[in-house]
Scaffold this motif. Structure first.
Motif, short mmCIF file in Angstrom:
data_model
loop_
_atom_site.label_atom_id
_atom_site.label_comp_id
_atom_site.label_asym_id
_atom_site.label_seq_id
_atom_site.Cartn_x
_atom_site.Cartn_y
_atom_site.Cartn_z
N GLU B 98 -19.70 9.30 -11.44
CA GLU B 98 -18.75 8.26 -10.99
C GLU B 98 -17.54 8.93 -10.37
O GLU B 98 -17.04 9.94 -10.89
CB GLU B 98 -18.31 7.40 -12.20
CG GLU B 98 -17.35 6.29 -11.83
CD GLU B 98 -17.00 5.38 -13.01
OE1 GLU B 98 -17.43 5.66 -14.15
OE2 GLU B 98 -16.26 4.38 -12.80
N ASP B 103 -8.75 4.24 -10.38
CA ASP B 103 -8.26 4.64 -11.70
C ASP B 103 -8.17 6.15 -11.85
O ASP B 103 -7.95 6.66 -12.95
CB ASP B 103 -9.14 4.02 -12.79
CG ASP B 103 -9.04 2.50 -12.76
OD1 ASP B 103 -7.94 2.00 -12.48
OD2 ASP B 103 -10.06 1.84 -12.99
N ARG B 104 -8.36 6.86 -10.77
CA ARG B 104 -8.13 8.30 -10.69
C ARG B 104 -8.89 9.12 -11.74
O ARG B 104 -8.30 9.93 -12.45
CB ARG B 104 -6.62 8.59 -10.78
CG ARG B 104 -5.88 8.06 -9.57
CD ARG B 104 -4.43 8.50 -9.57
NE ARG B 104 -3.67 7.77 -10.55
CZ ARG B 104 -2.59 8.18 -11.15
NH1 ARG B 104 -2.10 9.37 -10.87
NH2 ARG B 104 -1.96 7.45 -12.03
N PHE B 105 -10.19 8.88 -11.84
CA PHE B 105 -11.00 9.76 -12.68
C PHE B 105 -12.39 9.92 -12.09
O PHE B 105 -12.80 9.16 -11.21
CB PHE B 105 -11.07 9.23 -14.12
CG PHE B 105 -11.86 7.97 -14.31
CD1 PHE B 105 -13.24 7.99 -14.46
CD2 PHE B 105 -11.22 6.73 -14.35
CE1 PHE B 105 -13.97 6.82 -14.64
CE2 PHE B 105 -11.93 5.55 -14.52
CZ PHE B 105 -13.31 5.60 -14.67
N VAL B 107 -16.51 11.04 -13.50
CA VAL B 107 -17.39 11.38 -14.63
C VAL B 107 -18.49 12.27 -14.08
O VAL B 107 -19.16 11.91 -13.11
CB VAL B 107 -18.00 10.11 -15.27
CG1 VAL B 107 -18.83 10.48 -16.49
CG2 VAL B 107 -16.92 9.11 -15.65
N SER B 180 -11.65 8.76 -23.38
CA SER B 180 -12.03 7.59 -22.58
C SER B 180 -11.72 7.94 -21.13
O SER B 180 -11.66 9.10 -20.77
CB SER B 180 -11.22 6.38 -23.03
OG SER B 180 -9.83 6.61 -22.79
N CYS B 181 -11.52 6.94 -20.29
CA CYS B 181 -11.11 7.23 -18.91
C CYS B 181 -9.63 6.96 -18.73
O CYS B 181 -9.14 6.88 -17.61
CB CYS B 181 -11.96 6.44 -17.92
SG CYS B 181 -11.86 4.66 -18.15
N ASN B 182 -8.90 6.79 -19.85
CA ASN B 182 -7.48 6.45 -19.79
C ASN B 182 -6.60 7.68 -20.02
O ASN B 182 -6.84 8.44 -20.96
CB ASN B 182 -7.16 5.41 -20.87
CG ASN B 182 -7.96 4.13 -20.67
OD1 ASN B 182 -7.58 3.29 -19.88
ND2 ASN B 182 -9.09 4.04 -21.35
N PRO B 214 -4.71 12.63 -5.92
CA PRO B 214 -4.80 12.45 -4.46
C PRO B 214 -4.52 13.77 -3.74
O PRO B 214 -3.62 14.52 -4.16
CB PRO B 214 -3.68 11.44 -4.15
CG PRO B 214 -3.30 10.83 -5.45
CD PRO B 214 -3.65 11.82 -6.52
#
Lengths: 457, 457
Positions: B98, B103-105, B107, B180-182, B214
């Motif tokens: 992903e 959300d700037r991540f 996986v 998590s992705c947070n 970015p």
């Protein structure tokens, strides 16, 4: 109550003047910023790592719980001595041991108040980025143990990103020294990272080496007001989508601005549904162009009024509105519960609408503020735990908020920790194997379960 | 050699086509970027977390060591199967699962090569900051397990600063999911931070969620040449003292530039004692003003010639000189040993002079390069381990370099890890209690000692 011989041994370490077990003191240390109360058996004020080590050895020998405490501002009951025992109050271990601008680090004792550290660092044009709203009274030790966040973590990251090294007293009383003053250091396990965020359950932090950052050359602070709350959150997404990472993007809803106005009279306009504070910092030329872009984005997403701070006084007064929320709201009722479920930033509009719907459905008085840029949403609920019917509605609403956050790929807590408040909700985000591994780690480091027992692990 | 029944069970999981125990394969996996060799009993190429879990369960049942391996570029022997066992080669688990710019991540599976991830991210104007010089062939799994660094970590931080979550297979075969992705997530212990940098000794990482950033709007890349090596390091200190944090500040000494010129002919001037590459990135207006300041500082510290890249081609060719060092030097002799002792940046001048003196005293051929901005010094030693007299001089010199680093408040390793190469030196930086705690953690997570045994813990 501690047995006389234990009391004697402890007094021999800290002296009579730093040992307390009178009723008044025990009541004062029976609670923190959450709503649960439980008295300790004694409160000690250590002055040095060696004292903490000696205390811990006695506690270990007699199987007495030990709870480290800084400013006591924890919002999840993390410092409440639910099984009694010894509270170690670190506010007297509050020295800044070294400020090294050449190598960009500082060494501090855990009891240093965050704002005091900032003040000292600003004298040499540096700062420590993590800025929890409690920074005026919360300590670095507490910030580290909770892996605290704050508004400017959007750009700068959280407390855990700034820890270079630590001195920690283990459950056995043994002292370890992890990390160093070097940003790059891959010498063994990253033990500092493990103690950070462990909420006092794995060891007692008695010294921290922190990375520090030069103060930015300049700031630009913009406030935008909206007729539609979701538009504030859409603005936040759009700013990030342009590759701009502001220092902070803070959101307040109408209920919050009006509660603040009712009680603090800061002159905020009352009619808008949403207020957004966006700050950028850095080299002057860069922040000017970023501020212009941000204003345009805000306008394109329906901002009715856009203001920019023209001076550092104006900047401070804009921030005052945001920073006063918790203080103002907590005076409106006997209890104030601030949740901090967090979602990916793209889900902030959905989350904010969902949270407001949950609060309304359960007829709960609450403002919503958010570190919107990093998805950290704070419903600030004013309530009275003695009103059991109302408190039960608050608990139901909190559970629904956590569930919504997790559905949106978020998490239970962005910066307040688990403590007592959220321990029952851990299975929502961590499966059985992961929780079991946390217990394995806990058991390995604290076999007798003496460090802050009864908490999330 | 594995017993027939174990071999059968493993083959049932990965199939014949992803199981190898022929001599050729076992020799190929008996070494990495360091100088120690030891054969595994089998090499398996898993495709999924579930397969790794099944393999680990069998390994646990039969007490067979398991060593995770990515690109095999480890410089400290971290992936050498010193006690035999199963090498898990992750290069087939190389999918980017992903990329979420909103959300700037991202996986990823552990076998993704760093440079391939960068390529995919650049298509959507993002990047993953950690950039070890091995990025063309090292994998994200290896980068994470080693907490890898790289030139631009000066501004952006190391690999550990970018990990949001992980899937890990434990020694028991159980699978856990941490984080998590947070970005803000304080839900339980920071287990991801513990696995990061653990060099495969605590668990097998099978998925990683990484924070992405970015791409900067623009770059400015400056090269300065000096007649005095210490002046390069003084320039580095002075730039930081002005509150400028460049993306990277890379230093090369005369021996290095001449060895590179002898063998790669990039057109570098040969006469200067020191060469410094400084890069800044960010908003165009900001980097221009920073680049001007940097040029002035370099001049004031004695730079004889200062060049600036006028195009992205010129920028790349400047970087090529730096990035080719290890590749060029490693071809000059049978073995190439790159140390990476690290010191606070204020001590870089002293460290560089000291390291050169040590190398000269022991008559060792080596270039010195450094990520000077973060104090990470790389003596690149070309040698032949079969020449036991020379190798003993190399080992003595390495020990002296580590000692010097520690005397200067530095550490053994900035980004290469401990592995086999530095395990004997750990007591220089970690006291007995701290090493004992590492063993306690290791024992808790891997009671039978099956994960990458024989290494630093």
């Amino acid at each position: 109550m501690l047995k006389t011989n234990i009391k004697k041994q402890l007094m021999a370490i800290v002296g009579q003047e730093r040992f307390f077990d009178d009723d008044e003191t025990l009541v004062a240390y029976s609670y923190d910023g959450y709503v649960v109360e439980s008295r300790p058996d004694a409160v000690l004020f250590p002055l040095a790592t060696e004292e903490v080590s000696e205390i811990m050895k006695i506690a270990d020998q007699h199987r007495v719980p030990v709870i480290a405490r800084g400013g006591g501002s924890n919002l999840t009951g993390g410092t409440v001595p639910v099984e009694g025992g010894i509270v170690l109050n670190f506010t007297k271990m509050n020295r800044i041991l070294e400020v090294n601008t050449g190598d960009r680090f500082t060494v501090v004792q855990p009891g240093v108040i965050n704002a005091n550290l900032q003040k000292e660092l600003s004298k040499v044009n540096y700062f420590f980025p993590p800025d929890p709203s409690s920074m005026g009274f919360s300590t670095i030790g507490g910030n580290v143990a909770e892996n605290a966040g704050g508004p400017r973590c959007l750009k700068y990251g959280v407390t855990g990103d700034y820890i270079l090294g630590m001195v920690v007293v283990l459950a056995s009383g043994k002292v370890i020294r992890t990390g160093s003053c070097n940003v790059k250091d891959v010498t063994g396990y990253r033990l500092s990272s493990l103690f950070c965020g462990s909420e006092g359950t794995l060891g007692i932090i008695t010294e921290v080496t922190l990375r520090i950052v030069p103060l930015p050359e300049s700031y630009r602070t913009i406030v935008a007001y909206y007729n539609n709350l979701a538009d504030t959150a859409e603005t936040v997404k759009a700013v990030l989508a342009q590759g701009i990472i502001p220092t902070a993007m803070e959101l307040m809803d109408k209920v919050t601005t009006n509660l603040v106005e009712d009680n603090a009279g800061l002159g905020l306009p009352r009619e808008f549904e949403g207020m957004l504070i966006i700050e950028v910092d850095g080299v002057s030329e860069a922040v000017s162009s970023q501020a212009e872009k941000i204003s345009k984005i805000a306008k394109s997403f329906g901002a009715i009024e856009i203001l920019e701070a023209k001076s550092s006084q104006e900047r401070e007064s804009l921030w005052k509105a945001r920073k006063s929320v918790h203080g103002v709201l907590s005076k409106l009722a006997p209890n104030c519960v601030t949740e901090d479920a967090t979602v990916p930033v793209s889900k902030v509009p959905e989350m904010i609408i969902g949270v407001r719907a949950i609060l309304d459905r359960h007829n709960i008085t609450a403002g919503i503020v958010a570190h919107a840029g990093d998805g950290n949403i704070h419903p600030v609920i004013i309530t009275d735990t003695r009103d059991t019917e109302e408190w039960s509605r608050v608990e139901t609403a909190a559970a629904e908020i956590f569930k919504l956050a997790v559905e949106l790929r978020g998490t239970l807590s962005g910066e307040h920790g688990i403590g007592l408040a959220k321990k029952q909700f851990l299975p929502l985000v961590l499966d059985e194997n992961t929780r079991e591994l946390m217990s394995v780690v806990k058991k390995a480091l604290d076999p007798a379960g003496l460090l802050n027992p009864g908490k999330f692990v």
